[in-house]
Design an enzyme around this catalytic site. Sequence first.
Site, PDB file in Angstrom:
ATOM      1  N   GLY A 188     -11.163  34.505 -38.100  1.00 47.03           N
ATOM      2  CA  GLY A 188     -11.827  33.116 -37.809  1.00 47.03           C
ATOM      3  C   GLY A 188     -11.081  32.007 -38.026  1.00 47.03           C
ATOM      4  O   GLY A 188      -9.717  32.329 -37.895  1.00 47.03           O
ATOM      5  N   GLU A 234      -6.369  23.392 -33.875  1.00 46.57           N
ATOM      6  CA  GLU A 234      -7.193  24.419 -32.811  1.00 46.57           C
ATOM      7  C   GLU A 234      -8.494  23.749 -32.280  1.00 46.57           C
ATOM      8  O   GLU A 234      -9.389  23.431 -32.790  1.00 46.57           O
ATOM      9  CB  GLU A 234      -7.372  25.695 -33.587  1.00 46.57           C
ATOM     10  CG  GLU A 234      -7.886  26.649 -32.877  1.00 46.57           C
ATOM     11  CD  GLU A 234      -8.202  27.991 -33.568  1.00 46.57           C
ATOM     12  OE1 GLU A 234      -8.776  28.023 -34.511  1.00 46.57           O
ATOM     13  OE2 GLU A 234      -7.689  29.079 -32.956  1.00 46.57           O
ATOM     14  N   LYS A 266     -19.506  42.543 -41.377  1.00 51.80           N
ATOM     15  CA  LYS A 266     -20.398  41.297 -40.854  1.00 51.80           C
ATOM     16  C   LYS A 266     -19.976  40.621 -39.738  1.00 51.80           C
ATOM     17  O   LYS A 266     -19.089  39.972 -39.498  1.00 51.80           O
ATOM     18  CB  LYS A 266     -20.385  40.263 -42.132  1.00 51.80           C
ATOM     19  CG  LYS A 266     -21.579  39.229 -41.723  1.00 51.80           C
ATOM     20  CD  LYS A 266     -21.534  37.966 -42.335  1.00 51.80           C
ATOM     21  CE  LYS A 266     -20.837  36.847 -41.618  1.00 51.80           C
ATOM     22  NZ  LYS A 266     -21.446  36.625 -40.589  1.00 51.80           N
ATOM     23  N   GLU A 315      -6.682  37.020 -40.021  1.00 55.69           N
ATOM     24  CA  GLU A 315      -6.326  36.749 -38.585  1.00 55.69           C
ATOM     25  C   GLU A 315      -6.996  35.205 -38.454  1.00 55.69           C
ATOM     26  O   GLU A 315      -8.041  35.249 -38.063  1.00 55.69           O
ATOM     27  CB  GLU A 315      -6.590  37.662 -37.766  1.00 55.69           C
ATOM     28  CG  GLU A 315      -5.796  37.809 -36.575  1.00 55.69           C
ATOM     29  CD  GLU A 315      -6.085  37.080 -35.270  1.00 55.69           C
ATOM     30  OE1 GLU A 315      -5.759  35.714 -35.519  1.00 55.69           O
ATOM     31  OE2 GLU A 315      -6.758  37.758 -34.663  1.00 55.69           O
ATOM     32  N   CYS A 363      -7.946  33.185 -29.915  1.00 54.28           N
ATOM     33  CA  CYS A 363      -7.036  32.811 -31.110  1.00 54.28           C
ATOM     34  C   CYS A 363      -5.646  32.472 -30.582  1.00 54.28           C
ATOM     35  O   CYS A 363      -5.214  31.765 -31.091  1.00 54.28           O
ATOM     36  CB  CYS A 363      -7.012  33.800 -32.349  1.00 54.28           C
ATOM     37  SG  CYS A 363      -6.766  35.383 -31.836  1.00 54.28           S
TER      38      CYS A 363
END
Length: 491
Positions: free
Chosen positions: A229, A384, A176, A251, A285
Amino acid sequence: MTVIHKMYIDGRWTNGASTKIRSILNPATEEVMGMVGDGVIEDAEAAIKAARRAFDSGEWPETPVEKRRDYLRKLADLLEASADEFARLETLNTGKPLRESELDVADAVAAFRYFADLACKKITVETISREDGTTSVITREPVGVCAQIVPWNFPLLMAAWKLAPALAAGNTCVFKPSELTPLTAIKLFSLIDQVGFPPGVVNLLLGDGNHVGSVLAESPLVDKIAFTGGTKTGRSVMRAAAGNMKNISLELGGKSPLVIFEDVDVETAVDTALYAMYFNQGQVCVAGSRAIVHAPLYDEFTRRFAERAQQITIGNGLVAETEMGPLISKQQLERTEQYVAIGLKEGARLLCGGKRAPGHEEGYYFLPTAFTDVTLDMRIAQEEIFGPILVIQKFEDEAEAIRLANGTAFGLAAGVLSEDRERAERVARRLRAGMIWINSYHTPYVDAPWGGYKQSGIGRELGIHGLEAYLEIKHTNIKDKPESIGWFAAR
Ligand code: NDP
């Protein structure tokens, strides 16, 4: 006539169970650049069932690894042959500069080839002959049905990093992409169709994460979930996956430090910090989103950083001169703006940027931004942001650099810049992060592990560890023929 892109389930293109359609936007122009069918729960269930059937009664898990390699190598060849088209489409859908999309496509090709070959070398059988007359046979087998969910920052590359090891290892997949960036994945599946993988082995599910993604995470028919994500979503995926104790790879986010010592030439330090932070507009990331700078270099570094950041050429990723494109969406743009407001409210000093890029009526453009006078407890130092906002902090000695670098809940990556190799390695050893670059930044190597410590995730992608994440290990202990053991006396 507008083409409405479909899902690929059980070896066929399908509109799915609903008539819902989603518009895909070009973030550089805000124009609709494609329409896709929007998956619903029934589609997620159909894709899972197809993958389940292909695993339980199909030939794929039993297919010799060399034959699986041939499928993946063919896919890599086809992808390479249309690399330019893929790169252009990736730039149109994500906004990233074309030179970055080109790297992504090349890395995706490399990943398919690498895992195709690695599986042949590493899915081996070990035997141990024992004094008790038995033999232990240790084999590696596919985990089963793997659901794979990826974000919008590296859509094609993340597809390759997930699909290549899973398929090489003999699993079946439900993949997905993000609802924002499905186009290169759809195009990849047209190549997958051309290669002719058996029906159900690899399925493409479209739709938004909260609806179809959560079905994948929860389903008892899924054996493994691999997710890339944000940490918040990762946490909910992990909770949902606990129902049937899925094998899990996560991750997640980061707030990665770049520690810069005073012995580095200031131009080199600034150049590396710009690259670490603003590559893909900071939507990475591992973005080096905290520059931790040695006090003697600090003033000169911040002065030159502000000058250089303001010289970055911002624009449409398809234009050759563009160095930085737009952010992915209005939502990310607003989120970035909110973090500027948060930083100012917290008392940090805006060094440069801090607002939408002037001269762009359309598109989600934001100026390269940096804050100084940042303390570790500030939200801009801890959370983040996933946009082009750097926080710069000063350190006096090695111990303080390490304390600042390790001072968040994340532990994905870090960089150390120093001419003194011994010092750099000493500091690197103390950093609680899964990936450290000394005098370099960003490059993923297909044969070296990728993943984080702490709240940056669980498990590793790439390299042998990335393949092992898709394998179960079985120990079969064999005796030639049945014999009484005699532990309990026969009376
Ligand atoms: P998410 O982490 O929410 O999205 C990543 C993927 O997960 C997408 O495919 C998304 O689908 C899917 N997803 C969303 N909700 C669920 C769910 N409940 N169950 C299963 N899958 C789900 O990222 P966002 O796009 O919302 O971005 C928010 C923040 O996350 C960013 O600002 C950034 O901080 C962080 N992030 C980090 C990334 C990284 O690589 N570290 C990558 C992307 C975001 P869909 O998009 O279709 O809804």
